[in-house]
Design an enzyme around this catalytic site. Structure first.
Site, PDB file in Angstrom:
ATOM      1  N   HIS A   1     -25.618  -5.457   0.449  1.00 13.25           N
ATOM      2  CA  HIS A   1     -25.506  -5.522   1.900  1.00 13.25           C
ATOM      3  C   HIS A   1     -25.323  -4.115   2.492  1.00 13.25           C
ATOM      4  CE1 HIS A   1     -24.111  -7.474   5.730  1.00 13.25           C
ATOM      5  NE2 HIS A   1     -23.515  -6.293   5.851  1.00 13.25           N
ATOM      6  N   GLU A   2     -24.354  -3.381   1.943  1.00 17.43           N
ATOM      7  CA  GLU A   2     -24.073  -2.046   2.480  1.00 17.43           C
ATOM      8  C   GLU A   2     -25.222  -1.093   2.181  1.00 17.43           C
ATOM      9  OE1 GLU A   2     -21.811  -1.718   4.572  1.00 17.43           O
ATOM     10  OE2 GLU A   2     -20.751  -3.590   4.127  1.00 17.43           O
TER      11      GLU A   2
ATOM     12  N   THR B   1       0.820  -1.210   0.000  1.00 15.79           N
ATOM     13  CA  THR B   1       0.000   0.000   0.000  1.00 15.79           C
ATOM     14  C   THR B   1       0.856   1.264   0.000  1.00 15.79           C
ATOM     15  OG1 THR B   1      -0.215  -0.355   2.376  1.00 15.79           O
ATOM     16  CG2 THR B   1      -2.117  -0.908   1.013  1.00 15.79           C
ATOM     17  N   GLY B   2       2.168   1.091   0.045  1.00 18.82           N
ATOM     18  CA  GLY B   2       3.049   2.254  -0.096  1.00 18.82           C
ATOM     19  C   GLY B   2       3.662   2.768   1.192  1.00 18.82           C
ATOM     20  N   LYS B   3       3.739   1.930   2.201  1.00 14.93           N
ATOM     21  CA  LYS B   3       4.291   2.388   3.480  1.00 14.93           C
ATOM     22  C   LYS B   3       5.766   2.770   3.359  1.00 14.93           C
ATOM     23  CE  LYS B   3       3.014  -1.476   5.470  1.00 14.93           C
ATOM     24  NZ  LYS B   3       2.318  -2.075   4.316  1.00 14.93           N
ATOM     25  N   THR B   4       6.537   1.903   2.726  1.00 14.62           N
ATOM     26  CA  THR B   4       7.959   2.203   2.547  1.00 14.62           C
ATOM     27  C   THR B   4       8.130   3.452   1.687  1.00 14.62           C
ATOM     28  OG1 THR B   4       8.364  -0.166   2.631  1.00 14.62           O
ATOM     29  CG2 THR B   4      10.163   1.205   1.852  1.00 14.62           C
TER      30      THR B   4
ATOM     31  N   ASP C   1     -22.118  -7.953  12.056  1.00 15.97           N
ATOM     32  CA  ASP C   1     -23.379  -7.271  12.374  1.00 15.97           C
ATOM     33  C   ASP C   1     -24.173  -8.092  13.378  1.00 15.97           C
ATOM     34  OD1 ASP C   1     -22.684  -5.497  10.388  1.00 15.97           O
ATOM     35  OD2 ASP C   1     -23.901  -6.499   8.855  1.00 15.97           O
TER      36      ASP C   1
END
Ligand code: ADP
Ligand code: MG
Ligand code: ZN
Length: 603
Positions: free
Chosen positions: A432-433, A215-218, A508
């Site tokens: 669902h959402e 996800t781009g942490k580094t 839920d």
């Protein structure tokens, strides 16, 4: 105090070992040098008596004084036996071929010379000077090895203190606008620490980046260092796992020693969960981890505001982290790095296609739409794959079909690794959402919907976010009942639309059940059972409410849940048009914000 003592002791011990190693190495080198010079001198003497200059050799041959010549293929050194002389002599011939012709012509002339040509032996293949140097070379190698070993703690491959300065900036990080804002503060602090300390602000020390791999942490950590124009020192937690006992802690100490010298700087600890996982039992690898973790804590507590060091750490398993790491003054700031949304994905695709030749027909928007749940690293990977596919297809530029093929390649590859959205899953999640959102929209006590998303996050396939309540002291029974309806709206929509239900509603249901039980057993909200606290009672205490009190409680909880579920179903039946419209919108754009959501209810 005790911690410092221990540090000093370890330091001393280490220094002593190092001194010894150095001493031994020096002695070995000395012995080697003496040996070499003795050897060389002896050789020289021998050579002086026993060699024959080439010109002399030729003279002796012409004079008929040479009895025998021994040669080896590939060697320019020849052995010669001079008539009436005991010892064989050696001579160097500049050109063996012409030498042989010369000797042969002399033989034909009637000269009695025995010419022996031996095949090349293994030993003679090695140039003689190497042989004479071999002992020294071995000594030298030993010496170097010793030297390396004693310097191991310092220069091991474990933390590559990578680029001292990185050129990566926030421009290289796509999306993540809010996260970047937060990080600008850190950059500002690294640039102008006085500004903050003057105000008496407690400066950030540790920032934890949470997020899935890729996800781009580094990237972000490097970008922070790049923006602030400070050195970036990094180390990965996983490298400690296979390390010898005690080295982990010493590595950490060295890392921070270096950081202090380079400050202001960024220290980046990747995969911190590998060293910072919960300290449990006292055995084996865990003990080693503990030492490493303890050292990290000592170091983080040790540097003060006078040293501008910010420790960034990354993990994708925050739940594994030892709580001690999260205390104030350590990693007290946490930034979650989410998987990119549609806009983020488009930006990432744009950044990584800059250096690629894309054909006119490539539509990055539609690729972004097709890649819900993909991380930045996966998107970058897709573009790389696409370039490879295009080359294979002999295309001038990367065409849309190349990218589509790459997406498939990467997705199929990924499906094995983790759950990716199938069209069916996506539809189920969207309904669902939308079910949660529509139901709560028609319940007076429920707060407004803030955002709905079907981008997977953590274990959840999607989420519906509500605006936070103002601080409230009391929650009414009506409110709790309606909360149950909202919670069950997801499951109700699945049942209604797809006539099937999924495991997606498990959380839920867990929450709803707890609320219903609390209503009955804690808040006395059941008319049948009355205002009695049934919680935390021993069985004999419960008996005073009657033998079947357990069943009665169960029935009341069931009643609350069933009523709420039926209400959710009928609300959705009544407003089926909204449910469908919102689910469709989600399928198209993955996310709906508050304004957009409200638009569906105008008229
Ligand atoms: P992580 O450390 O979270 O596992 P990385 O920072 O190593 O992820 O990301 C791997 C690669 O993916 C990066 O080098 C970059 O090319 C690409 N990438 C990930 N996220 C982004 C982003 N937000 N913007 C641009 N590129 C990204
Ligand atoms: Mg990384
Ligand atoms: Zn739900």
């Amino acid at each position: 105090m005790s911690k410092n003592n221990k540090n000093n002791k370890e330091n001393k011990k280490e220094k002593q070992t190092r001194l010894w190693a150095l001493l031994i190495s020096l002695i070995i080198l000395l012995v080697a040098l003496i040996g070499l010079s003795v050897y060389l001198m002896q050789n020289k003497e021998k050579e002086d008596e026993n060699t024959l200059a080439y010109t002399d050799l030729i003279k002796e041959i012409s004079a008929g004084n040479i009895e025998k010549i021994e040669m080896q293929t590939g060697s320019t050194t020849v052995k010669v036996k001079v008539r009436n002389e005991e010892e064989e002599k050696t001579a160097i011939v500049p050109n063996t071929e012409s030498f042989i012709t010369l000797v042969q012509s002399k033989v034909e002339e009637g000269n009695e010379i025995e010419l022996i040509q031996k095949p090349r032996s293994f030993i003679s293949q090695i140039p003689s000077f190497i042989i004479s140097f071999l002992p020294t070379a071995i000594m030298l190698a030993l010496f170097i090895m010793l030297f390396k070993m004693q310097g191991l703690g310092e220069k091991g491959k474990v933390y590559d203190e990578t680029e001292r300065k990185t050129k990566i900036t926030f421009d290289d990080v796509a999306g993540l606008d809010e996260e970047k804002e937060e990080m600008k503060e850190i950059v500002d602090f690294l640039k102008k620490p006085e500004k903050y300390t003057k105000m008496g602000a407690r400066v950030p020390k540790g920032v934890l980046l949470y997020g899935k791999p890729g996800t781009g942490k580094t990237l972000i950590a490097k970008a922070i260092a790049g923006e602030a124009d400070v050195p970036f020192i990094s180390m990965s937690g996983s490298e400690f796992i296979e390390m010898f006992a005690g080295l982990g802690a010493s590595r950490v100490r060295k890392l921070f020693e270096k950081a202090r010298k380079l400050a202001p700087c960024i220290v980046f600890i990747d995969e911190i969960d590998a060293i910072g996982s919960r300290r449990t039992s006292n055995s084996g690898a865990e003990t080693e981890n503990n030492q490493t973790l303890n050292q990290l804590l000592v170091e983080m507590d040790g540097f003060g505001s006078e040293e501008t060091i910010i420790v960034l750490a990354a993990t994708n398993r925050p739940e594994m982290l030892d709580k001690a790491l999260l205390r104030p003054g350590r990693f007290d700031r946490r930034i979650t790095i989410p998987t990119p949304d549609l806009k983020g994905r488009l930006e990432i695709l744009k950044i990584h296609s800059k250096d690629k030749r894309l054909a006119e027909d490539v539509n990055l928007e539609s690729i972004a739409e097709d890649t819900a749940g993909f991380t930045g690293a996966e998107l970058e990977n897709i573009l790389n794959e696409a370039a490879i596919v295009a080359t294979k297809n002999k295309h001038e530029d990367i065409e849309n079909e190349d990218i589509e093929e790459a997406v498939k390649k990467v997705t199929v590859g990924l499906e094995k690794r983790e759950r990716k959205y199938s069209e069916k899953d996506k539809r189920l999640t969207a309904y669902h959402e939308a079910g949660h959102a529509v139901v709560s929209r028609y319940l007076p006590t429920q707060t407004n919907v803030k955002e709905i998303s079907i981008i997977p996050r953590g274990v959840a396939g999607g989420y519906t976010m509500y605006k936070s309540d103002e601080d409230k002291y009391y929650i009414s029974k009506t409110e709790m009942e309606e909360k149950l309806v909202a919670l069950l709206g997801g499951r109700a929509a699945e049942k209604l639309v797809l006539n099937d239900i999924s495991t997606g509603a498990s959380n839920d249901i867990e929450v709803a059940t707890k609320i219903a039980r609390d209503m009955v057993t804690k808040y006395g909200m059941s008319d049948k059972l009355g205002p009695i606290d049934f919680q935390g009672k021993e069985p004999y205490e419960m008996q005073m409410f009657g033998e079947d009190i357990g069943d009665k409680i169960g029935l009341e909880v069931k009643e609350l849940i069933n009523t709420a579920y039926n209400r959710a179903i009928s609300l959705l039946q009544e407003h089926r048009d909204k449910l469908d419209a919102i689910a469709e919108e989600l399928l198209k754009h993955e996310k709906i914000n508050e304004e957009k959501f409200e638009e569906f209810f105008k008229e």
